[in-house]
Motif scaffolding. Structure first.
Motif, mmCIF file in Angstrom:
data_model
loop_
_atom_site.group_PDB
_atom_site.id
_atom_site.type_symbol
_atom_site.label_atom_id
_atom_site.label_comp_id
_atom_site.label_asym_id
_atom_site.label_seq_id
_atom_site.Cartn_x
_atom_site.Cartn_y
_atom_site.Cartn_z
ATOM 1 N N ASP A 28 84.252 46.960 24.750
ATOM 2 C CA ASP A 28 85.087 48.161 24.651
ATOM 3 C C ASP A 28 84.941 48.859 23.300
ATOM 4 O O ASP A 28 85.327 50.017 23.163
ATOM 5 N N ARG A 29 84.408 48.165 22.330
ATOM 6 C CA ARG A 29 84.187 48.753 21.006
ATOM 7 C C ARG A 29 82.751 49.244 20.848
ATOM 8 O O ARG A 29 82.349 49.636 19.763
ATOM 9 N N HIS A 30 81.966 49.139 21.927
ATOM 10 C CA HIS A 30 80.581 49.617 21.955
ATOM 11 C C HIS A 30 79.724 48.923 20.893
ATOM 12 O O HIS A 30 78.873 49.549 20.267
ATOM 13 N N LYS A 47 75.494 45.157 16.392
ATOM 14 C CA LYS A 47 74.849 46.463 16.312
ATOM 15 C C LYS A 47 75.661 47.498 17.081
ATOM 16 O O LYS A 47 76.217 47.201 18.142
ATOM 17 N N ALA A 48 75.685 48.711 16.541
ATOM 18 C CA ALA A 48 76.367 49.819 17.214
ATOM 19 C C ALA A 48 75.778 51.134 16.713
ATOM 20 O O ALA A 48 75.078 51.161 15.695
ATOM 21 N N VAL A 49 76.085 52.217 17.441
ATOM 22 C CA VAL A 49 75.616 53.541 17.039
ATOM 23 C C VAL A 49 76.168 53.879 15.654
ATOM 24 O O VAL A 49 75.455 54.408 14.804
ATOM 25 N N GLN A 50 77.442 53.573 15.438
ATOM 26 C CA GLN A 50 78.045 53.685 14.105
ATOM 27 C C GLN A 50 78.120 52.274 13.525
ATOM 28 O O GLN A 50 78.271 51.317 14.271
ATOM 29 N N GLY A 80 76.461 43.291 10.101
ATOM 30 C CA GLY A 80 76.792 44.543 10.764
ATOM 31 C C GLY A 80 75.691 45.547 10.530
ATOM 32 O O GLY A 80 75.273 45.768 9.389
ATOM 33 N N LYS A 81 75.186 46.128 11.618
ATOM 34 C CA LYS A 81 74.022 47.004 11.504
ATOM 35 C C LYS A 81 74.179 48.224 12.395
ATOM 36 O O LYS A 81 74.669 48.137 13.514
#
Length: 122
Positions: A28-30, A47-50, A80-81
């Motif tokens: 849910d946090r993508h 990993k995430a877009v932001q 975190g990337k």
């Protein structure tokens, strides 16, 4: 594979099962998780877009690993990337040996439902 089997494998230290549970919790946090074991340390790349929020991400990973109580994993390195970037934006190490007090279900952070599904409040 049932959710109960997946949780049991995760509690036994199966890194594929741990990352499956982690991805379920983070969906849910993508945020997408990848993980690998290196000795007694679980390496987790988020990993995430932001760039994933460090404080929130580390809290989620810490709570999950405390809940699983994997005897063979004594620490977790969380990275975190942002997707597309060559290097992590942040790194934090969680020492699980310090997590002595068991997670209390009434904290509201995790709710174990009848089907052993892990959920986070929104």
């Amino acid at each position: 594979m049932t959710q109960a089997n997946l949780l049991e494998l995760a509690k036994q230290g199966d890194d594929a099962a741990i990352v499956s549970v982690m991805n379920y919790v983070l969906k849910d946090r993508h945020i997408i998780a990848q993980a690998a074991l290196k000795g007694n340390c679980l390496l987790v790349l988020l990993k995430a877009v932001q760039i994933p929020d460090q404080k929130l991400s580390v809290t989620i990973v810490r709570k999950l690993m405390t809940h699983l109580r994997v005897p063979s994993i004594t620490s977790v390195q969380v990275y975190g990337k942002q997707v597309g970037q060559p290097a992590p934006s942040w790194i934090e190490v969680i020492d699980l040996r310090d997590e002595l007090e068991p997670l209390k279900p009434k904290t509201g952070f995790f709710k174990v439902l009848p089907h052993l599904t892990l959920c986070l409040p929104k």
